[in-house]
Write an enzyme that holds these catalytic residues in place. Structure first.
Site, PDB file in Angstrom:
ATOM      1  CB  CYS A  91      -0.950   0.102   1.125  1.00 37.13           C
ATOM      2  SG  CYS A  91      -2.268   1.229   0.810  1.00 37.13           S
ATOM      3  CG  HIS A 180      -3.364  -3.309   3.411  1.00 36.01           C
ATOM      4  ND1 HIS A 180      -2.200  -2.976   3.927  1.00 36.01           N
ATOM      5  CD2 HIS A 180      -3.840  -1.974   2.899  1.00 36.01           C
ATOM      6  CE1 HIS A 180      -2.130  -1.656   4.203  1.00 36.01           C
ATOM      7  NE2 HIS A 180      -3.063  -1.158   3.532  1.00 36.01           N
ATOM      8  CD  GLU A 182      -0.587  -6.141   5.198  1.00 37.04           C
ATOM      9  OE1 GLU A 182      -0.836  -4.910   5.369  1.00 37.04           O
ATOM     10  OE2 GLU A 182      -0.674  -6.370   3.963  1.00 37.04           O
TER      11      GLU A 182
END
Length: 233
Positions: A91, A180, A182
């Site tokens: 990001c 994202h 994660e």
């Protein structure tokens, strides 16, 4: 196979509202190798020569409204390219790599911010994202974007709203991901609720995203495995 004895990961925490956004927590749960966190807004940055891998996290900050710590981190990124560790930006971190290596003209405001769970299409085969044509469902919150990248950047993935969802810098182990991966569904849902409750920019978009059916492909495991295989001390 990754030689875990030779890996040392630096996580550069770019959060500015840590009570809402906790990127070190998000990334570290997928690391089974030694890692150390650095808080960029406090002026803490890793020595690229001391690490095999560097993760540049997202941020609530805008890459277009840069405080002094941002340019210090950009200088560290340029040093890392010379020092040789593998670098992965997510990001804002993805945008920072583009800013650091290609200049400010390669970052800008999104015509259409992407908030919530999105479908990212792979346009070029890579270790991190897999075969061309693959679609990954991931979490996303971004108001700025990467654009107009010069060589040796290679665009790896896109969405209808964002033409540069992922890139690699030539044949170097340097990657950027606009999304994202994660952040899983529970953390993504909580993040949207917290941003909306705080009255942050994009509040209405966060509320709309919360009406979506969350969908996560689990891309993070492939990303981390491939990234760790892409560099060593």
């Amino acid at each position: 196979m990754t030689d875990t004895k030779r890996i040392a990961v630096a996580i550069v925490d770019n959060s500015v509202i840590p009570e809402i956004y906790r990127p070190v927590e998000h990334w570290s749960r997928y690391l089974d190798v030694p890692w150390q966190a650095f808080t960029a807004r406090e002026g803490s940055l890793p020595d690229p020569a001391a690490f095999s891998h560097i993760i540049l996290t997202g941020s609530e900050a805008s890459i277009l409204e840069r405080e002094p710590w941002v340019d210090a981190e950009a200088a560290m990124v340029r040093e890392a390219v010379s020092a040789g560790p593998a670098v992965l930006g997510s990001c804002w971190g993805h945008q920072l790599i583009a800013y650091a290596l290609a200049g400010p003209r390669c970052v800008g405001r999104c015509p259409s911010p992407e908030i919530g769970w999105i479908a990212v299409q792979v346009d070029r085969e890579s270790e991190l994202l897999g075969a061309t044509g693959t679609v990954h469902h991931v979490f996303s919150v971004h108001f700025d974007e990467v654009r107009d990248l010069p060589a040796p950047f290679e665009v790896l993935a896109s969405t209808e709203a964002c033409r540069v969802q992922a890139f690699r810098v030539g044949d170097k182990p340097i990657w950027g991901l606009q999304s994202h991966p994660e952040i899983g569904i529970p953390d993504g849902t909580r993040t949207l609720r917290d941003f909306a409750a705080r009255g942050s920019r994009g509040r209405e978009a966060c509320l709309e995203a919360l009406k979506q059916e969350p969908r996560d492909s689990g891309l993070i495991r492939r990303v981390v495995t491939s990234f760790l295989d892409g560099g060593h001390l």
